[in-house]
Design a protein around this motif. Sequence first.
Motif, PDB file in Angstrom:
ATOM      1  N   GLN A  19      79.857 122.756  32.791  1.00  0.00           N
ATOM      2  CA  GLN A  19      79.812 123.542  33.882  1.00  0.00           C
ATOM      3  C   GLN A  19      81.178 124.374  33.529  1.00  0.00           C
ATOM      4  O   GLN A  19      81.971 123.505  32.508  1.00  0.00           O
ATOM      5  N   ARG A  20      81.722 125.348  33.964  1.00  0.00           N
ATOM      6  CA  ARG A  20      83.020 126.210  33.985  1.00  0.00           C
ATOM      7  C   ARG A  20      83.866 125.345  33.814  1.00  0.00           C
ATOM      8  O   ARG A  20      85.279 124.966  33.068  1.00  0.00           O
ATOM      9  N   ASP A  21      84.551 124.547  35.078  1.00  0.00           N
ATOM     10  CA  ASP A  21      86.012 123.338  35.317  1.00  0.00           C
ATOM     11  C   ASP A  21      85.445 122.695  34.053  1.00  0.00           C
ATOM     12  O   ASP A  21      86.694 122.085  33.024  1.00  0.00           O
ATOM     13  N   PHE A  22      84.622 122.478  32.965  1.00  0.00           N
ATOM     14  CA  PHE A  22      84.749 121.183  32.041  1.00  0.00           C
ATOM     15  C   PHE A  22      84.682 121.984  30.440  1.00  0.00           C
ATOM     16  O   PHE A  22      85.199 121.569  29.725  1.00  0.00           O
ATOM     17  N   TRP A  23      84.708 123.488  30.775  1.00  0.00           N
ATOM     18  CA  TRP A  23      84.935 124.653  29.381  1.00  0.00           C
ATOM     19  C   TRP A  23      86.055 125.510  29.307  1.00  0.00           C
ATOM     20  O   TRP A  23      85.974 126.469  30.389  1.00  0.00           O
ATOM     21  N   SER A  24      87.012 125.312  28.394  1.00  0.00           N
ATOM     22  CA  SER A  24      88.061 125.819  29.009  1.00  0.00           C
ATOM     23  C   SER A  24      88.661 126.763  27.364  1.00  0.00           C
ATOM     24  O   SER A  24      87.496 127.155  26.401  1.00  0.00           O
ATOM     25  N   ASP A  25      89.603 127.926  27.967  1.00  0.00           N
ATOM     26  CA  ASP A  25      90.020 129.029  27.045  1.00  0.00           C
ATOM     27  C   ASP A  25      89.626 127.747  25.614  1.00  0.00           C
ATOM     28  O   ASP A  25      89.936 128.339  24.213  1.00  0.00           O
ATOM     29  N   ALA A  30      88.806 126.364  20.499  1.00  0.00           N
ATOM     30  CA  ALA A  30      88.463 124.317  18.850  1.00  0.00           C
ATOM     31  C   ALA A  30      87.229 124.719  18.449  1.00  0.00           C
ATOM     32  O   ALA A  30      86.527 124.442  17.053  1.00  0.00           O
ATOM     33  N   TYR A  31      86.049 124.771  20.141  1.00  0.00           N
ATOM     34  CA  TYR A  31      84.309 124.685  19.466  1.00  0.00           C
ATOM     35  C   TYR A  31      83.497 126.767  19.785  1.00  0.00           C
ATOM     36  O   TYR A  31      83.194 126.121  20.313  1.00  0.00           O
ATOM     37  N   PRO A  32      84.527 127.556  18.524  1.00  0.00           N
ATOM     38  CA  PRO A  32      83.761 128.607  18.745  1.00  0.00           C
ATOM     39  C   PRO A  32      81.982 128.480  18.757  1.00  0.00           C
ATOM     40  O   PRO A  32      81.360 129.751  18.860  1.00  0.00           O
ATOM     41  N   ASN A  33      81.143 127.177  18.175  1.00  0.00           N
ATOM     42  CA  ASN A  33      80.243 127.277  17.888  1.00  0.00           C
ATOM     43  C   ASN A  33      79.269 127.223  19.095  1.00  0.00           C
ATOM     44  O   ASN A  33      78.290 126.197  18.756  1.00  0.00           O
ATOM     45  N   PHE A  34      80.313 126.434  20.320  1.00  0.00           N
ATOM     46  CA  PHE A  34      79.465 125.527  20.992  1.00  0.00           C
ATOM     47  C   PHE A  34      78.715 125.492  22.017  1.00  0.00           C
ATOM     48  O   PHE A  34      77.416 125.387  21.952  1.00  0.00           O
ATOM     49  N   ALA A  35      78.839 127.085  22.351  1.00  0.00           N
ATOM     50  CA  ALA A  35      77.784 128.283  23.313  1.00  0.00           C
ATOM     51  C   ALA A  35      77.100 128.403  22.596  1.00  0.00           C
ATOM     52  O   ALA A  35      75.779 127.924  22.619  1.00  0.00           O
ATOM     53  N   ASN A  36      76.433 128.900  21.107  1.00  0.00           N
ATOM     54  CA  ASN A  36      75.385 128.932  20.417  1.00  0.00           C
ATOM     55  C   ASN A  36      74.363 127.439  19.864  1.00  0.00           C
ATOM     56  O   ASN A  36      73.513 128.161  20.000  1.00  0.00           O
ATOM     57  N   ASN A  37      75.226 125.884  19.665  1.00  0.00           N
ATOM     58  CA  ASN A  37      74.671 125.093  19.235  1.00  0.00           C
ATOM     59  C   ASN A  37      74.028 124.877  20.826  1.00  0.00           C
ATOM     60  O   ASN A  37      72.903 124.351  20.235  1.00  0.00           O
ATOM     61  N   ILE A  38      74.477 125.015  21.868  1.00  0.00           N
ATOM     62  CA  ILE A  38      73.567 124.488  22.733  1.00  0.00           C
ATOM     63  C   ILE A  38      72.568 125.340  23.074  1.00  0.00           C
ATOM     64  O   ILE A  38      71.290 125.004  23.085  1.00  0.00           O
ATOM     65  N   THR A  39      72.591 126.611  23.075  1.00  0.00           N
ATOM     66  CA  THR A  39      71.768 127.595  22.757  1.00  0.00           C
ATOM     67  C   THR A  39      70.312 127.226  22.315  1.00  0.00           C
ATOM     68  O   THR A  39      69.184 127.221  22.321  1.00  0.00           O
ATOM     69  N   GLN A  40      70.803 127.039  20.666  1.00  0.00           N
ATOM     70  CA  GLN A  40      69.940 126.355  19.566  1.00  0.00           C
ATOM     71  C   GLN A  40      68.819 125.199  19.746  1.00  0.00           C
ATOM     72  O   GLN A  40      67.865 125.125  19.874  1.00  0.00           O
TER      73      GLN A  40
END
Length: 154
Positions: A19-25, A30-40
């Motif tokens: 959720q948005r409140d747990f995901w900051s800039d 720090a974890y630029p691949n996180f979104a892609n990793n979750i998608t995969q």
Amino acid sequence: MNNSQLDWSQFILLAVDLQRDFWSDTLEKAYPNFANNITQLFELCRAEGIEIVHLRASFQPDKSDWMPIYKLKGKIPCVKGTSGADTLPFAHENLGERVFIKKTYDGFNNTNLLTYLNRKNKRFILCAGLVTSICVFLTAASAMQNNFLTAIID
């Protein structure tokens, strides 16, 4: 044996607090691949027939269901009706995937998650999400205490 012969029916992925409140800039940098990793991860689970259950925090604006520490602070993440409670764009559930709303760090506490997992004959729990050191960890620990074989996907 190839992947199409594997039986994943006793496995489940618990997707915690994406959720948005747990995901900051700061976290995104720090974890630029996180979104892609979750998608995969979601794509792999769906392709292999591993059920995904989404656990989300949601709290009333009137503070009636806030944990005591947040009542003292006067602020809590994921207040119902705010953008902070929204699911991250890469982590939405598919039609038919269960969503459980939680009011504590532990996805098993005061939810029907344990009953659901037992009814579905799940034995192996994979946990992934935000924040690994708190909500993901405590949910995984609770799964272990409830006799599931559990792993955190970092």
